[in-house]
Design a protein around this motif. Sequence first.
Motif, mmCIF file in Angstrom:
data_model
loop_
_atom_site.group_PDB
_atom_site.id
_atom_site.type_symbol
_atom_site.label_atom_id
_atom_site.label_comp_id
_atom_site.label_asym_id
_atom_site.label_seq_id
_atom_site.Cartn_x
_atom_site.Cartn_y
_atom_site.Cartn_z
ATOM 1 N N VAL A 226 0.775 -1.222 -0.074
ATOM 2 C CA VAL A 226 0.041 0.229 0.030
ATOM 3 C C VAL A 226 0.802 1.279 -0.065
ATOM 4 N N ARG A 227 1.966 1.299 0.887
ATOM 5 C CA ARG A 227 2.993 2.475 0.872
ATOM 6 C C ARG A 227 3.486 2.650 -0.277
ATOM 7 N N GLY A 228 3.970 1.640 -1.278
ATOM 8 C CA GLY A 228 4.593 1.700 -2.334
ATOM 9 C C GLY A 228 3.456 2.444 -3.691
ATOM 10 N N GLU A 229 2.243 1.958 -3.449
ATOM 11 C CA GLU A 229 1.265 2.306 -4.568
ATOM 12 C C GLU A 229 1.106 3.660 -4.133
ATOM 13 N N MET A 230 0.686 3.978 -2.791
ATOM 14 C CA MET A 230 0.466 5.564 -2.568
ATOM 15 C C MET A 230 1.615 6.516 -2.710
ATOM 16 N N GLU A 231 2.823 6.103 -2.568
ATOM 17 C CA GLU A 231 3.872 6.956 -2.548
ATOM 18 C C GLU A 231 3.856 7.470 -4.090
ATOM 19 N N ALA A 232 3.522 6.555 -4.918
ATOM 20 C CA ALA A 232 3.644 6.753 -6.366
ATOM 21 C C ALA A 232 2.566 7.765 -6.701
ATOM 22 N N ILE A 233 1.230 7.540 -6.136
ATOM 23 C CA ILE A 233 0.344 8.472 -6.592
ATOM 24 C C ILE A 233 0.404 9.743 -5.957
ATOM 25 N N LEU A 237 0.502 13.444 -7.738
ATOM 26 C CA LEU A 237 -0.414 14.388 -7.576
ATOM 27 C C LEU A 237 0.116 15.550 -6.795
ATOM 28 N N GLY A 238 1.418 15.410 -6.357
ATOM 29 C CA GLY A 238 1.941 16.658 -5.630
ATOM 30 C C GLY A 238 1.340 16.987 -4.127
ATOM 31 N N ILE A 239 1.256 15.757 -3.351
ATOM 32 C CA ILE A 239 0.623 15.695 -2.326
ATOM 33 C C ILE A 239 1.224 14.969 -1.343
ATOM 34 N N SER A 240 1.187 14.821 0.113
ATOM 35 C CA SER A 240 1.432 14.144 0.842
ATOM 36 C C SER A 240 1.117 12.924 0.925
ATOM 37 N N LEU A 241 1.551 11.775 1.566
ATOM 38 C CA LEU A 241 0.942 10.410 2.000
ATOM 39 C C LEU A 241 -0.218 10.819 2.701
ATOM 40 N N THR A 243 -2.245 13.294 3.200
ATOM 41 C CA THR A 243 -3.387 14.059 2.505
ATOM 42 C C THR A 243 -3.899 13.123 1.480
ATOM 43 N N LEU A 244 -3.270 12.039 0.848
ATOM 44 C CA LEU A 244 -3.822 10.937 0.117
ATOM 45 C C LEU A 244 -4.753 10.153 0.736
ATOM 46 N N ALA A 245 -4.087 9.548 1.964
ATOM 47 C CA ALA A 245 -5.023 8.654 2.712
ATOM 48 C C ALA A 245 -6.236 9.386 3.305
ATOM 49 N N PHE A 246 -6.419 10.755 3.401
ATOM 50 C CA PHE A 246 -7.453 11.018 3.799
ATOM 51 C C PHE A 246 -8.464 11.396 2.539
ATOM 52 N N ALA A 247 -7.705 11.747 1.361
ATOM 53 C CA ALA A 247 -8.596 12.003 0.195
ATOM 54 C C ALA A 247 -9.075 10.574 -0.245
ATOM 55 N N TRP A 248 -8.409 9.360 -0.053
ATOM 56 C CA TRP A 248 -9.066 8.192 -0.337
ATOM 57 C C TRP A 248 -10.179 7.839 0.561
ATOM 58 N N ILE A 249 -10.201 8.181 1.839
ATOM 59 C CA ILE A 249 -11.435 8.231 2.583
ATOM 60 C C ILE A 249 -12.644 9.092 1.934
ATOM 61 N N LEU A 250 -12.412 10.341 1.891
ATOM 62 C CA LEU A 250 -13.229 11.197 1.613
ATOM 63 C C LEU A 250 -13.757 11.154 0.190
ATOM 64 N N ARG A 251 -13.238 10.273 -0.639
ATOM 65 C CA ARG A 251 -13.753 9.900 -2.128
ATOM 66 C C ARG A 251 -14.902 9.089 -1.973
ATOM 67 N N HIS A 252 -15.473 8.509 -0.780
ATOM 68 C CA HIS A 252 -16.532 7.340 -0.767
ATOM 69 C C HIS A 252 -17.793 8.292 -0.671
ATOM 70 N N PRO A 253 -18.618 7.927 -1.216
ATOM 71 C CA PRO A 253 -19.869 8.545 -1.585
ATOM 72 C C PRO A 253 -20.903 8.771 -0.186
ATOM 73 N N SER A 254 -20.525 8.012 0.803
ATOM 74 C CA SER A 254 -21.207 8.434 2.222
ATOM 75 C C SER A 254 -20.910 9.625 2.585
ATOM 76 N N ARG A 255 -19.891 10.322 2.322
ATOM 77 C CA ARG A 255 -19.439 11.612 2.568
ATOM 78 C C ARG A 255 -18.879 11.545 4.009
ATOM 79 N N PRO A 256 -18.022 10.710 4.321
ATOM 80 C CA PRO A 256 -17.377 10.444 5.833
ATOM 81 C C PRO A 256 -16.753 11.760 6.311
ATOM 82 N N HIS A 257 -16.880 11.570 7.421
ATOM 83 C CA HIS A 257 -15.994 12.793 8.425
ATOM 84 C C HIS A 257 -14.724 12.028 8.935
#
Length: 297
Positions: A226-233, A237-241, A243-257
Amino acid sequence: MPTQAPPDHAFEMSPVVAGLWRIADWELDVPARVRWIEQALELGITSFDHADIYGDYRAESLFGEALQHAPALRRRMQLVTKCGIRLRSAQRPYRLNHYDASADYVRAQVEQSLRNLRTEQLDLVLIHRPDYLMDATVLADTFASLTREGKVARWGVSNHTTGQFALLHAHHPLVTNQLELSPLHMQALDDGTLDQAQQLGLRPMIWSPLGGGRLFAGDDPQALRVRGEMEAIAARLGISLTTLAFAWILRHPSRPHPITGSGRIERLREAVAALDVTLEAEDWYAIWTASKGHPVP
């Protein structure tokens, strides 16, 4: 003196929530705690997540001391707390850890949280874990009584299955289920809890979005994939790991907090930055695939 909570009709959680379960480890004096709260508010984080047991039953009081020092801050925030776990400690020498959603215990813990947090009303109280001995009718009556008394504005649960949520929701309206979700822990995607949240239009709260730090330091095969894949993404995208982890969660349509867990303002800033990131579906599924270790069926 206790400070008045915001009006009930104004209740709305911030997109990212600040978690306080580690506040006792941050070793901040009262002025530093006040400044930390102010900086979180400046980032748009207005919701603060507690539980009675956090910090060996000390976390709420540490936060409450800051509010007592700067009472005007209370009207700018939403206070969330949890109860229902009897955790053994020097102050509470239970024979073993256990759950308790009885009327007397929930009332006692709510009233203690009010004292700890130096407030007259809690914006949201969650039953921390499902109590297998819970009587839904009795607990709902307790919710209603504490709401009528002005002590709690809203109710929810944490770590409840779809059936457990539905049972209690049928007796008293709930506003959220706080669940674990991260690129390293994806059970909520398949067990129906996020589907239920979408069905009911009730936004879930998400704990441990960074896998308890395992996303950064885990050396097991899943964490490494997971870390290898996420570091590449993240690099693309020019963001931190983070930020990407939070963006992955926020992408879900349930609109999580998602809930942060760090005392470092920079970590909070990275979490909030995810609000400006919308992952492409392929990137979201690339992380899913790395976590599962196989492609979609």
